[in-house]
Enzyme design. Structure first.
Site, PDB file in Angstrom:
ATOM      1  N   GLY A  16     -10.585   5.732   3.683  1.00 29.60           N
ATOM      2  CA  GLY A  16      -9.976   6.757   2.826  1.00 29.60           C
ATOM      3  C   GLY A  16     -10.392   6.330   1.406  1.00 29.60           C
ATOM      4  O   GLY A  16     -11.324   5.415   1.152  1.00 29.60           O
ATOM      5  N   GLY A  19      -9.812   2.489   0.476  1.00 28.15           N
ATOM      6  CA  GLY A  19     -10.680   1.463   1.292  1.00 28.15           C
ATOM      7  C   GLY A  19     -12.263   1.765   1.129  1.00 28.15           C
ATOM      8  O   GLY A  19     -12.888   0.497   0.991  1.00 28.15           O
ATOM      9  N   LYS A  86       0.397   0.740  -0.294  1.00 33.15           N
ATOM     10  CA  LYS A  86       1.397   0.575  -1.189  1.00 33.15           C
ATOM     11  C   LYS A  86       2.419   1.507  -0.573  1.00 33.15           C
ATOM     12  O   LYS A  86       2.684   2.845  -1.001  1.00 33.15           O
ATOM     13  CB  LYS A  86       1.201   1.151  -2.694  1.00 33.15           C
ATOM     14  CG  LYS A  86       0.251   0.221  -3.454  1.00 33.15           C
ATOM     15  CD  LYS A  86      -0.242   1.046  -4.779  1.00 33.15           C
ATOM     16  CE  LYS A  86      -1.136   0.134  -5.374  1.00 33.15           C
ATOM     17  NZ  LYS A  86      -1.809   0.776  -6.719  1.00 33.15           N
ATOM     18  N   GLY A 114      -2.510  -3.089  -8.145  1.00 36.66           N
ATOM     19  CA  GLY A 114      -2.554  -2.923  -9.593  1.00 36.66           C
ATOM     20  C   GLY A 114      -2.842  -1.549 -10.001  1.00 36.66           C
ATOM     21  O   GLY A 114      -2.896  -0.651  -9.158  1.00 36.66           O
ATOM     22  N   LYS A 169       6.918   2.041  -7.883  1.00 36.67           N
ATOM     23  CA  LYS A 169       6.193   2.651  -9.090  1.00 36.67           C
ATOM     24  C   LYS A 169       5.919   4.105  -8.610  1.00 36.67           C
ATOM     25  O   LYS A 169       6.004   4.963  -9.371  1.00 36.67           O
ATOM     26  CB  LYS A 169       4.973   2.211  -9.826  1.00 36.67           C
ATOM     27  CG  LYS A 169       3.873   1.770  -9.210  1.00 36.67           C
ATOM     28  CD  LYS A 169       2.813   3.021  -8.992  1.00 36.67           C
ATOM     29  CE  LYS A 169       1.786   2.893  -7.894  1.00 36.67           C
ATOM     30  NZ  LYS A 169       1.155   3.970  -7.474  1.00 36.67           N
ATOM     31  N   ASP A 222       0.678  -0.547 -13.296  1.00 35.77           N
ATOM     32  CA  ASP A 222       0.322   0.704 -12.314  1.00 35.77           C
ATOM     33  C   ASP A 222       1.464   1.831 -12.766  1.00 35.77           C
ATOM     34  O   ASP A 222       0.889   2.998 -12.553  1.00 35.77           O
ATOM     35  CB  ASP A 222       0.812   0.222 -10.853  1.00 35.77           C
ATOM     36  CG  ASP A 222      -0.002   0.820 -10.014  1.00 35.77           C
ATOM     37  OD1 ASP A 222      -0.697   1.981 -10.281  1.00 35.77           O
ATOM     38  OD2 ASP A 222       0.080   0.630  -8.578  1.00 35.77           O
TER      39      ASP A 222
HETATM   40  N1  LIG Z   1      -6.195   5.950  -3.811  1.00 36.80           N
HETATM   41  C1  LIG Z   1      -5.900   5.305  -4.758  1.00 36.80           C
HETATM   42  O1  LIG Z   1      -6.038   5.268  -5.983  1.00 36.80           O
HETATM   43  C2  LIG Z   1      -5.194   3.860  -4.230  1.00 36.80           C
HETATM   44  C3  LIG Z   1      -4.379   4.017  -3.038  1.00 36.80           C
HETATM   45  N2  LIG Z   1      -3.648   2.974  -2.731  1.00 36.80           N
HETATM   46  C4  LIG Z   1      -2.974   2.882  -1.433  1.00 36.80           C
HETATM   47  O2  LIG Z   1      -3.855   2.558  -0.334  1.00 36.80           O
HETATM   48  C5  LIG Z   1      -3.249   3.352   0.696  1.00 36.80           C
HETATM   49  C6  LIG Z   1      -4.273   4.352   1.352  1.00 36.80           C
HETATM   50  O3  LIG Z   1      -4.431   5.276   0.329  1.00 36.80           O
HETATM   51  P1  LIG Z   1      -5.924   6.168   0.099  1.00 36.80           P
HETATM   52  O4  LIG Z   1      -7.003   5.374   0.836  1.00 36.80           O
HETATM   53  O5  LIG Z   1      -5.734   6.985  -1.116  1.00 36.80           O
HETATM   54  O6  LIG Z   1      -5.386   7.291   1.098  1.00 36.80           O
HETATM   55  P2  LIG Z   1      -6.095   8.419   2.138  1.00 36.80           P
HETATM   56  O7  LIG Z   1      -5.283   9.321   2.642  1.00 36.80           O
HETATM   57  O8  LIG Z   1      -7.616   8.715   1.323  1.00 36.80           O
HETATM   58  O9  LIG Z   1      -6.440   7.365   3.379  1.00 36.80           O
HETATM   59  C7  LIG Z   1      -5.487   6.864   4.327  1.00 36.80           C
HETATM   60  C8  LIG Z   1      -6.356   6.049   5.315  1.00 36.80           C
HETATM   61  O10 LIG Z   1      -5.414   5.755   6.169  1.00 36.80           O
HETATM   62  C9  LIG Z   1      -5.897   6.191   7.540  1.00 36.80           C
HETATM   63  N3  LIG Z   1      -4.702   6.292   8.450  1.00 36.80           N
HETATM   64  C10 LIG Z   1      -3.560   7.010   8.260  1.00 36.80           C
HETATM   65  N4  LIG Z   1      -3.095   7.037   9.245  1.00 36.80           N
HETATM   66  C11 LIG Z   1      -3.402   6.172  10.194  1.00 36.80           C
HETATM   67  C12 LIG Z   1      -2.876   5.886  11.460  1.00 36.80           C
HETATM   68  N5  LIG Z   1      -1.990   6.351  12.224  1.00 36.80           N
HETATM   69  N6  LIG Z   1      -3.920   5.147  12.007  1.00 36.80           N
HETATM   70  C13 LIG Z   1      -5.253   4.643  11.448  1.00 36.80           C
HETATM   71  N7  LIG Z   1      -5.511   4.996  10.456  1.00 36.80           N
HETATM   72  C14 LIG Z   1      -4.684   5.771   9.916  1.00 36.80           C
HETATM   73  C15 LIG Z   1      -6.826   7.448   7.249  1.00 36.80           C
HETATM   74  O11 LIG Z   1      -7.468   7.891   8.430  1.00 36.80           O
HETATM   75  C16 LIG Z   1      -7.340   6.773   6.044  1.00 36.80           C
HETATM   76  O12 LIG Z   1      -8.624   6.239   6.448  1.00 36.80           O
HETATM   77  C17 LIG Z   1      -2.061   3.897   0.222  1.00 36.80           C
HETATM   78  O13 LIG Z   1      -0.914   3.158   0.628  1.00 36.80           O
HETATM   79  C18 LIG Z   1      -2.083   4.149  -1.057  1.00 36.80           C
HETATM   80  O14 LIG Z   1      -0.742   4.008  -1.695  1.00 36.80           O
HETATM   81  C19 LIG Z   1      -3.554   1.852  -3.612  1.00 36.80           C
HETATM   82  C20 LIG Z   1      -4.344   1.814  -4.620  1.00 36.80           C
HETATM   83  C21 LIG Z   1      -4.980   2.705  -5.227  1.00 36.80           C
HETATM   84  O1  LIG Z   2      -1.717   3.440  -6.760  1.00 40.64           O
HETATM   85  C1  LIG Z   2      -2.443   3.850  -7.125  1.00 40.64           C
HETATM   86  C2  LIG Z   2      -3.090   3.689  -8.287  1.00 40.64           C
HETATM   87  O2  LIG Z   2      -3.116   2.248  -8.586  1.00 40.64           O
HETATM   88  C3  LIG Z   2      -2.802   5.360  -6.770  1.00 40.64           C
HETATM   89  O3  LIG Z   2      -1.797   6.318  -6.860  1.00 40.64           O
HETATM   90  P1  LIG Z   2      -1.542   7.483  -6.305  1.00 40.64           P
HETATM   91  O4  LIG Z   2      -1.397   6.891  -4.864  1.00 40.64           O
HETATM   92  O5  LIG Z   2      -0.415   7.901  -6.911  1.00 40.64           O
HETATM   93  O6  LIG Z   2      -2.737   8.276  -6.141  1.00 40.64           O
END
Ligand SMILES: NC(=O)C1=CN([C@@H]2O[C@H](COP(=O)(O)OP(=O)(O)OC[C@H]3O[C@@H](n4cnc5c(N)ncnc54)[C@H](O)[C@@H]3O)[C@@H](O)[C@H]2O)C=CC1
Ligand SMILES: O=C(CO)COP(=O)(O)O
Length: 311
Positions: A16, A19, A86, A114, A169, A222
């Site tokens: 996602g 990652g 998170k 962060g 947060k 954050d």
């Molecule tokens: N996007 C951002 O700016 C940030 C996100 N995060 C945290 O990182 C985590 C992921 O966020 P994003 O990448 O933005 O979300 P996203 O929705 O873009 O990606 C989520 C990923 O998790 C996978 N996934 C979901 N359910 C699954 C399952 N049952 N089995 C296998 N894979 C599964 C999806 O296929 C995808 O690769 C969240 O917890 C988010 O709070 C943390 C910091 C920054």
């Molecule tokens: O945790 C994040 C940035 O630090 C991403 O925030 P959102 O999950 O609300 O997009």
């Protein structure tokens, strides 16, 4: 890829937004990066084989099942697990790092959290983050792998606080979005975020985290990022609720994961069980449930009993 005299093998679970951004950071530092996603062509076994770091950026809802899948495969004894999710597990209320640590009791687990809006990091804008582990050398290893002139990585001795900061947060980011959607102004937003931080500290310290951690990058840092940026999905959810949309309408068009929705539910239960006052979280919960309107939530918060600021 830059030249690195000591390249490491980094396996990223979850392709996602986050990652992918973390994978790019490690690759730019000259490390070998393999990314696994459930939709991808590479097998989980081939991605984790021999990895120095296995980093999970899976949404909370998938963490337990992916951890179980990894457990069924050979994992190198040198592998360090890093979690960047998170959220809170709805069944157990466990944090993501606890899910990994329970599944791999003998492996080091590092939390990375962060103010890291992935879209800014993908644009090569500068950012900082914290890495924390009960095994300091593991956190230092991860610090070296991800640090660059664009990504400043600090170690922190309080993994629970770092992880809770990033998780809690999200609830306040939803509230801040509601506040802006209602066009309540800068004073209201400042009050909301400050009192939101008080709630995070209150439940976080009771959970076992250190108070000062919430004033660092993963807490206050954050909050500042996500309560003020339309890039935050949690903020977007709140903003649209404040603008009159229903949660169902919002989720139909939301790009990516807004973990705060589930976290709010888990948190309200925990706060009730432990007799912890979390008025903002409770109002966010009621708005998300469709029990009350954002305007009603505002008046509930403003008309609470008078009290001293520190209590
Ligand atoms: N996007 C951002 O700016 C940030 C996100 N995060 C945290 O990182 C985590 C992921 O966020 P994003 O990448 O933005 O979300 P996203 O929705 O873009 O990606 C989520 C990923 O998790 C996978 N996934 C979901 N359910 C699954 C399952 N049952 N089995 C296998 N894979 C599964 C999806 O296929 C995808 O690769 C969240 O917890 C988010 O709070 C943390 C910091 C920054
Ligand atoms: O945790 C994040 C940035 O630090 C991403 O925030 P959102 O999950 O609300 O997009």
């Amino acid at each position: 890829m830059g030249t690195n005299p000591n390249p490491k093998l980094v396996a990223i679970l979850g392709a996602g937004a986050w990652g992918t951004a973390l994978g790019n950071l490690a690759q730019t530092n000259g490390h070998q990066v393999r990314i696994w996603s459930r939709q991808g062509s590479q097998t989980l076994a081939s991605v984790i084989e021999g990895a120095d770091i296995i980093l999970s950026a899976i949404s909370m809802k998938g963490v337990s099942s992916v951890a179980e899948q990894v457990k069924s495969l050979p994992v190198s004894p040198k592998s360090i697990f890093v979690t960047a999710t998170k959220g809170l597990d709805p069944q157990t209320t466990c944090l993501p790092s606890q899910v990994w640590q329970i599944t791999f009791p003998d492996s080091p687990v590092v939390v990375l959290s962060g103010p890291n809006l992935s879209k800014e990091i993908q644009k090569s804008l500068p950012a900082a983050t914290a890495v924390a582990s009960s095994i300091p050398s593991a956190a230092e290893f991860v610090q070296v792998v991800f640090s660059s002139h664009l990504f400043r990585v600090y170690t922190n001795p309080d993994p629970l606080g770092v992880e809770l900061g990033g998780t809690l947060k999200n609830v306040i980011a939803i509230a801040a979005g509601v506040c802006d959607g209602l066009q309540l102004g800068t004073n209201a937003k400042a009050a909301l975020v400050t009192r939101g931080l008080t709630e995070m500290v209150r439940i976080g310290v009771q959970w076992g985290a250190k108070m000062e951690t919430f004033y660092g990058l993963s807490g206050l840092g954050d909050l500042l990022a996500t309560c003020n940026s339309a890039l935050s999905r949690n903020y977007q959810v709140g903003y649209q609720l404040g603008s009159g949309k229903t949660l169902t309408e919002i989720l139909a068009n939301l790009e990516g994961t807004a973990e705060g929705i589930n976290t709010t539910q888990v948190l309200v239960q925990r706060a009730k069980q432990q007799y912890i006052s979390m008025p903002i979280t409770e109002q966010v919960y009621r708005v998300l449930q469709g029990e009350i309107t954002p305007e009603q939530a505002l008046s509930e918060l403003m008309l609470r009993d008078m009290k001293p600021e520190y209590h």
